[in-house]
Scaffold this motif. Structure first.
Motif, PDB file in Angstrom:
ATOM      1  N   SER A  26       0.805  -1.220   0.000  1.00 53.96           N
ATOM      2  CA  SER A  26       0.000   0.000   0.000  1.00 53.96           C
ATOM      3  C   SER A  26       0.838   1.270   0.000  1.00 53.96           C
ATOM      4  N   ARG A  27       2.084   1.196   0.486  1.00 58.34           N
ATOM      5  CA  ARG A  27       2.937   2.389   0.546  1.00 58.34           C
ATOM      6  C   ARG A  27       4.106   2.337  -0.436  1.00 58.34           C
ATOM      7  N   ASP A  28       4.109   1.362  -1.310  1.00 64.26           N
ATOM      8  CA  ASP A  28       5.240   1.196  -2.221  1.00 64.26           C
ATOM      9  C   ASP A  28       5.312   2.298  -3.269  1.00 64.26           C
ATOM     10  N   ARG A  29       6.553   2.637  -3.633  1.00 67.28           N
ATOM     11  CA  ARG A  29       6.822   3.422  -4.835  1.00 67.28           C
ATOM     12  C   ARG A  29       7.198   2.426  -5.926  1.00 67.28           C
ATOM     13  N   VAL A  30       6.425   2.423  -7.013  1.00 67.86           N
ATOM     14  CA  VAL A  30       6.554   1.386  -8.040  1.00 67.86           C
ATOM     15  C   VAL A  30       7.027   1.995  -9.355  1.00 67.86           C
ATOM     16  N   LEU A  31       7.983   1.340  -9.986  1.00 69.66           N
ATOM     17  CA  LEU A  31       8.461   1.702 -11.313  1.00 69.66           C
ATOM     18  C   LEU A  31       8.058   0.598 -12.281  1.00 69.66           C
ATOM     19  N   ASP A  32       7.396   0.972 -13.390  1.00 72.11           N
ATOM     20  CA  ASP A  32       6.938   0.008 -14.397  1.00 72.11           C
ATOM     21  C   ASP A  32       7.680   0.292 -15.700  1.00 72.11           C
ATOM     22  N   ILE A  33       8.526  -0.657 -16.122  1.00 71.21           N
ATOM     23  CA  ILE A  33       9.356  -0.490 -17.316  1.00 71.21           C
ATOM     24  C   ILE A  33       8.638  -1.057 -18.537  1.00 71.21           C
ATOM     25  N   GLY A  34       8.592  -0.266 -19.621  1.00 71.36           N
ATOM     26  CA  GLY A  34       7.902  -0.713 -20.832  1.00 71.36           C
ATOM     27  C   GLY A  34       6.420  -0.862 -20.580  1.00 71.36           C
ATOM     28  N   SER A  52       2.872   5.326  -4.858  1.00 68.19           N
ATOM     29  CA  SER A  52       2.760   5.892  -6.198  1.00 68.19           C
ATOM     30  C   SER A  52       3.281   4.906  -7.222  1.00 68.19           C
ATOM     31  N   ALA A  53       2.981   5.180  -8.485  1.00 65.03           N
ATOM     32  CA  ALA A  53       3.458   4.346  -9.583  1.00 65.03           C
ATOM     33  C   ALA A  53       3.885   5.240 -10.740  1.00 65.03           C
ATOM     34  N   VAL A  54       5.014   4.887 -11.350  1.00 65.24           N
ATOM     35  CA  VAL A  54       5.536   5.599 -12.519  1.00 65.24           C
ATOM     36  C   VAL A  54       5.702   4.595 -13.644  1.00 65.24           C
ATOM     37  N   GLY A  55       5.090   4.882 -14.783  1.00 66.89           N
ATOM     38  CA  GLY A  55       5.230   4.041 -15.967  1.00 66.89           C
ATOM     39  C   GLY A  55       6.151   4.697 -16.972  1.00 66.89           C
ATOM     40  N   VAL A  56       7.086   3.917 -17.524  1.00 64.15           N
ATOM     41  CA  VAL A  56       8.062   4.415 -18.491  1.00 64.15           C
ATOM     42  C   VAL A  56       7.939   3.598 -19.771  1.00 64.15           C
ATOM     43  N   ASP A  57       7.895   4.290 -20.911  1.00 66.59           N
ATOM     44  CA  ASP A  57       7.821   3.602 -22.196  1.00 66.59           C
ATOM     45  C   ASP A  57       8.392   4.524 -23.268  1.00 66.59           C
ATOM     46  N   LEU A  58       8.738   3.935 -24.427  1.00 66.53           N
ATOM     47  CA  LEU A  58       9.248   4.714 -25.543  1.00 66.53           C
ATOM     48  C   LEU A  58       8.140   5.236 -26.455  1.00 66.53           C
ATOM     49  N   SER A  59       6.964   4.609 -26.402  1.00 69.94           N
ATOM     50  CA  SER A  59       5.901   4.903 -27.366  1.00 69.94           C
ATOM     51  C   SER A  59       5.010   6.053 -26.905  1.00 69.94           C
ATOM     52  N   ALA A  60       5.066   7.169 -27.629  1.00 71.98           N
ATOM     53  CA  ALA A  60       4.210   8.316 -27.289  1.00 71.98           C
ATOM     54  C   ALA A  60       2.721   7.989 -27.437  1.00 71.98           C
ATOM     55  N   PRO A  61       2.277   7.304 -28.506  1.00 68.93           N
ATOM     56  CA  PRO A  61       0.844   6.977 -28.604  1.00 68.93           C
ATOM     57  C   PRO A  61       0.357   6.099 -27.448  1.00 68.93           C
ATOM     58  N   VAL A  97       9.719  -1.188  -5.668  1.00 67.98           N
ATOM     59  CA  VAL A  97       9.398  -2.319  -6.538  1.00 67.98           C
ATOM     60  C   VAL A  97       9.551  -1.863  -7.980  1.00 67.98           C
ATOM     61  N   CYS A  98      10.165  -2.705  -8.800  1.00 65.42           N
ATOM     62  CA  CYS A  98      10.208  -2.475 -10.245  1.00 65.42           C
ATOM     63  C   CYS A  98       9.523  -3.643 -10.926  1.00 65.42           C
ATOM     64  N   ILE A  99       8.549  -3.337 -11.770  1.00 65.20           N
ATOM     65  CA  ILE A  99       7.827  -4.372 -12.494  1.00 65.20           C
ATOM     66  C   ILE A  99       7.987  -4.138 -13.994  1.00 65.20           C
ATOM     67  N   SER A 100       7.826  -5.190 -14.765  1.00 64.65           N
ATOM     68  CA  SER A 100       7.811  -5.046 -16.219  1.00 64.65           C
ATOM     69  C   SER A 100       7.115  -6.252 -16.834  1.00 64.65           C
ATOM     70  N   ARG A 101       6.057  -5.976 -17.572  1.00 62.34           N
ATOM     71  CA  ARG A 101       5.304  -7.030 -18.264  1.00 62.34           C
ATOM     72  C   ARG A 101       5.723  -7.029 -19.728  1.00 62.34           C
ATOM     73  N   PHE A 102       6.663  -7.905 -20.055  1.00 62.23           N
ATOM     74  CA  PHE A 102       7.188  -8.034 -21.416  1.00 62.23           C
ATOM     75  C   PHE A 102       7.770  -6.720 -21.931  1.00 62.23           C
ATOM     76  N   GLY A 103       8.441  -5.967 -21.055  1.00 65.79           N
ATOM     77  CA  GLY A 103       9.004  -4.691 -21.455  1.00 65.79           C
ATOM     78  C   GLY A 103      10.505  -4.586 -21.355  1.00 65.79           C
ATOM     79  N   THR A 104      11.205  -5.723 -21.108  1.00 66.40           N
ATOM     80  CA  THR A 104      12.649  -5.644 -20.874  1.00 66.40           C
ATOM     81  C   THR A 104      13.462  -6.541 -21.805  1.00 66.40           C
ATOM     82  N   MET A 105      12.876  -7.014 -22.895  1.00 67.88           N
ATOM     83  CA  MET A 105      13.593  -7.968 -23.758  1.00 67.88           C
ATOM     84  C   MET A 105      14.351  -7.304 -24.900  1.00 67.88           C
TER      85      MET A 105
END
Length: 256
Positions: A26-34, A52-61, A97-105
Motif C-alpha cells: 500500500s505504501r510502495d513506490r513502483v516503477l513500471d518499465i515498458g 505511487s506508480a511511474v510508468g516508463v515507455d518509448l511509445s508516445a501513442p 518495486v520495479c515491475i515489467s510485463r514483457f518490457g525488458t527484452m
C-alpha cells in the motif's frame, strides 16, 4: 487510439499471475518499465494507495492512451514518462518495486540497462519481470511467423526471446547488481480476439506485420494474408482465438 494493438486483452491470463507476483504494498513506490498503455501501472497505483506508480515507455501513442485511461479511472498517484530505461536517469527518491510485463527484452545492452534500472531502486527493492520463454515454446510466434513467411529462428540481439534462457538471464541480473533470482513457469494461452476476422485485423495492425507485407509483391502479400487467415481460423474456439505460450515470471532483489 483504436489502431493500437490490445496487449491487455492478449495477455489477460498472464496478467493475473503477474499482478499476484508483483504483490505491490500500500505504501510502495513502483516503477513500471515498458508500461505500454499502462494497465500494469494502473494496477500498481491502485495497490499502492498510499504510495505511487511511474510508468516508463518509448511509445508516445501508448503513453497518451495510458494517461487518458488513468485520468478516466481517477488515479492521482500515477505518472507516465517517455524514456529509454537503458539510459534514463530515474528519480532521486528510490523505488521499492520495479515491475515489467514483457518490457525488458529489447535492450541493446541488457547488463547496462538493468544496472541503470537498479540505480533507481533502493537496496533490497524487488524486481518482478514477465518475459517470454524460448520461441519454439511459443505457438503464437511460430504459427503466425510461418503464416506470414518470416523466419522462425530466434534472431540475435534484442528480440522478444532475449531473456528466455534462465542461465543467461540470471547472469545478466547478477552482473547488474541483483540477487535471489528465481523463475516461475507460466503456461497460459494468448488471446487474439473474439473471432478470426477480428484477430486477422489485430495481427495486421502490428508494425512487424505491416513492414513484412510492405516488402512483398502483391501476389506474395495476398498469399501471406490467406495463410494468416487460415491459421487464425484453425485457432478459433468458442471463447475466441487463442495460441499457446510459455513465459517466465522472474523475481529478484537489488543486492546493493
Amino acid at each position: 487510439m483504436s489502431n493500437l494493438f490490445d496487449y491487455d486483452a492478449e495477455l489477460r491470463l498472464h496478467n493475473e499471475l503477474f499482478r499476484a507476483a508483483a504483490h505491490v504494498g500500500s505504501r510502495d513506490r513502483v516503477l513500471d518499465i515498458g508500461c505500454g498503455t499502462g494497465q500494469s501501472t494502473r494496477e500498481a497505483a491502485r495497490a499502492a494507495a498510499a504510495g505511487s506508480a511511474v510508468g516508463v515507455d518509448l511509445s508516445a501513442p501508448m503513453l497518451e492512451r495510458a494517461r487518458q485511461l488513468s485520468s478516466d479511472e481517477g488515479l492521482t498517484n500515477i505518472i507516465f514518462e517517455q524514456a529509454d530505461a537503458e539510459v534514463h536517469r530515474f528519480s532521486s527518491t528510490p523505488y521499492d518495486v520495479c515491475i515489467s510485463r514483457f518490457g525488458t527484452m529489447f535492450f541493446a545492452d541488457p547488463v547496462a540497462a538493468f544496472t541503470n534500472i537498479g540505480h533507481g531502486l533502493r537496496p533490497g527493492a524487488r524486481l518482478v519481470l514477465l518475459v517470454w520463454q524460448e520461441r519454439d515454446r511459443n505457438e503464437w510466434a511460430n504459427a503466425i511467423g510461418q503464416a506470414l513467411g518470416t523466419a522462425t529462428a530466434t534472431p540475435r540481439g534484442p528480440n522478444p526471446f532475449s531473456l528466455a534462457d534462465p542461465t543467461v538471464t540470471q547472469g545478466i541480473l547478477t552482473s547488474a547488481g541483483f540477487a535471489d533470482v528465481s523463475f516461475t513457469d507460466v503456461n497460459k494461452p494468448v488471446y487474439y480476439g473474439p473471432d478470426s476476422a477480428t484477430a486477422f485485423d489485430a495481427v495486421l495492425s502490428l508494425w512487424e506485420s505491416r513492414n513484412l507485407l510492405a516488402n512483398l509483391d502483391a501476389a506474395a502479400a495476398q498469399q501471406a494474408r490467406t495463410r494468416l487467415r487460415a491459421t487464425l481460423d484453425a485457432h478459433q474456439t468458442d471463447g475466441g482465438v487463442y495460441f499457446d505460450s510459455r513465459a517466465w515470471i522472474v523475481e529478484a532483489r537489488r543486492s546493493h
